[in-house]
Design an enzyme around this catalytic site. Structure first.
Site, short mmCIF file in Angstrom:
data_model
loop_
_atom_site.label_atom_id
_atom_site.label_comp_id
_atom_site.label_asym_id
_atom_site.label_seq_id
_atom_site.Cartn_x
_atom_site.Cartn_y
_atom_site.Cartn_z
N ARG A 134 18.44 32.19 51.66
CA ARG A 134 18.75 31.16 50.66
C ARG A 134 19.31 29.90 51.32
NH1 ARG A 134 22.46 32.20 45.85
NH2 ARG A 134 23.57 33.66 47.19
N ASP A 161 27.67 44.06 48.14
CA ASP A 161 28.48 43.83 46.94
C ASP A 161 29.71 44.74 46.95
OD1 ASP A 161 26.56 42.00 45.98
OD2 ASP A 161 25.37 43.64 45.15
N HIS A 190 21.44 43.01 42.22
CA HIS A 190 21.99 42.29 43.37
C HIS A 190 21.80 40.78 43.21
CE1 HIS A 190 23.45 41.69 47.41
NE2 HIS A 190 22.33 41.12 47.82
N ALA A 229 13.94 41.43 62.86
CA ALA A 229 15.04 41.61 63.82
C ALA A 229 15.43 40.33 64.55
CB ALA A 229 14.65 42.67 64.85
N ILE A 279 20.29 37.92 60.06
CA ILE A 279 20.79 39.25 59.74
C ILE A 279 20.30 40.26 60.77
CG2 ILE A 279 20.76 41.14 58.06
CD1 ILE A 279 20.36 39.01 55.87
N ARG A 337 18.52 33.49 44.28
CA ARG A 337 17.76 34.55 44.95
C ARG A 337 16.33 34.64 44.40
NH1 ARG A 337 22.93 36.95 44.68
NH2 ARG A 337 23.81 37.49 46.72
N ARG A 371 32.12 43.43 49.72
CA ARG A 371 32.85 42.24 49.25
C ARG A 371 33.93 42.63 48.24
NH1 ARG A 371 27.29 38.74 48.64
NH2 ARG A 371 27.53 37.46 50.54
#
Length: 348
Positions: free
Chosen positions: A108, A177, A204, A36, A40, A114, A180
């Site tokens: 990344r 995905d 992914h 957390a 993100i 990934r 987007r």
């Protein structure tokens, strides 16, 4: 910093939230965000704090969650925010959670794929899997940690070894995905992207991300060259963000938005949808719709997780060929994840 008294109060609060049990929709839910404090995790927690069905929102990271929790606790919405830190705090944060969403792990950087994150992030997946088995074996687990194609099989293997695996409750969050694809198609079609419906299947990463443009609603009528360019952009959109941030991060805000949408759909499913409404989300789950043991397809969600796997949408010839090319890549990642999970079980 929060006072010790307030943190103690927070740690006890989940006990009061569970008076009605999972089958009853009268109580609020407990949602744990593991990771957390990161790029993100923080915006994801902010978005989840706004969901009126969450009564307890726990935040876990290695450090610095107290400040995030204090900040979020000033927002006048229902959820009580509870901070937990370190290895000792992981099980406490997840204790009796209804949903655990995991953005934890190394992001990344430029030049990284990934799959380069496996070595570091596999240990995160392992820790969460073991903690979930003990603290919340009935929770819905949603993993954002990359590489999802490998991480989800790792978690599944560990949960199986612990005797707590339910394939209907484990998700790899691939909703970014879809988000987007809708955003890019909205721009191309010059319409509100919220009105676009397009399935994205597979995995992914790179070529394993397969947007099914033939099933786009409203229809997409691009040329072969335009279609190929759009598919490539959707597949490499994460790299586009990494490059644009010039080494200062990866996709965080868009991922948080997509993950929050997914978690909100899980909450709707737990609470019960209105009327005959189907709650449909694409996610990477254990599957028998292809040769790959894990695969992302549209799913109908229910109170116990996956209610039904809708399976493969209708594919045109180009998409069928792309699926055939993608499957060996995906299967290799899955086999790698299962092997890593087995090694971790043996080591522990």
């Amino acid at each position: 910093m929060l006072s010790p008294r307030l943190i103690t109060q927070f740690s006890r609060e989940p006990l009061r939230a569970f008076q009605f049990g999972l089958g009853g929709c009268r109580r609020g839910l407990k949602v744990a965000v593991v990771g957390a404090g990161g790029g993100i995790g923080q915006p994801l927690a902010l978005l989840l704090k706004q969901n009126p069905h969450i009564s307890i929102l726990t935040l876990h990271d290695l450090k610095n969650t107290a400040g995030v929790a204090a900040d979020l606790s000033h927002i006048n919405t229902r959820a009580t925010v509870c901070p937990f830190e370190g290895n000792d705090g992981l099980k406490k944060a997840m204790d009796k959670a209804d949903i655990v969403v995991v953005p934890a792990g190394m992001p990344r950087k430029p030049g990284m794929k990934r799959d380069d994150l496996v070595g570091v992030n596999a240990s995160v997946a392992c820790s969460v899997a073991y903690a979930a088995s003990d603290a919340c074996p009935g929770a819905l687990l949603a993993f954002i940690t990359n590489p999802i194609n490998v991480i989800v099989p790792i978690v599944a293997t560990i949960l199986k070894a612990k005797g707590t695996y339910d394939p209907n409750r484990l998700f790899g969050v691939t909703s970014l995905d879809v988000v987007r694809a809708k955003a890019f198609l909205g721009d191309i079609l010059n319409i509100d992207p919220q009105t676009v419906d397009v399935p994205v299947i597979g995995g992914h990463t790179g070529r394993t991300i397969l947007p099914i443009l033939s099933q786009c609603d409203p229809p997409y009528k691009g040329t072969d060259e335009e279609r190929e360019a759009l598919i490539h952009r959707i597949q490499e959109a994460g790299t586009e963000v990494v490059k644009a941030k010039e080494g200062l991060g990866s996709a965080t805000l868009s991922m948080a938005y997509a993950a929050a949408n997914f978690v909100n759909s899980l909450i709707k499913a737990i609470k019960g949808s209105d009327g005959d409404e189907c709650i449909v989300e694409c996610a990477y789950v254990e599957s028998d719709v292809t040769e790959a043991k894990f695969f992302a397809t549209p799913l109908i969600l229910g109170p116990q997780g996956i209610k039904d796997n809708i399976g493969l949408p209708e594919l045109d010839d180009v998409e069928k060929q792309a699926l055939d090319c993608m499957l060996p890549i995906l299967k290799e990642s899955i086999d790698k994840g299962i092997k890593l999970g087995e090694d971790m079980v043996d080591h522990c």
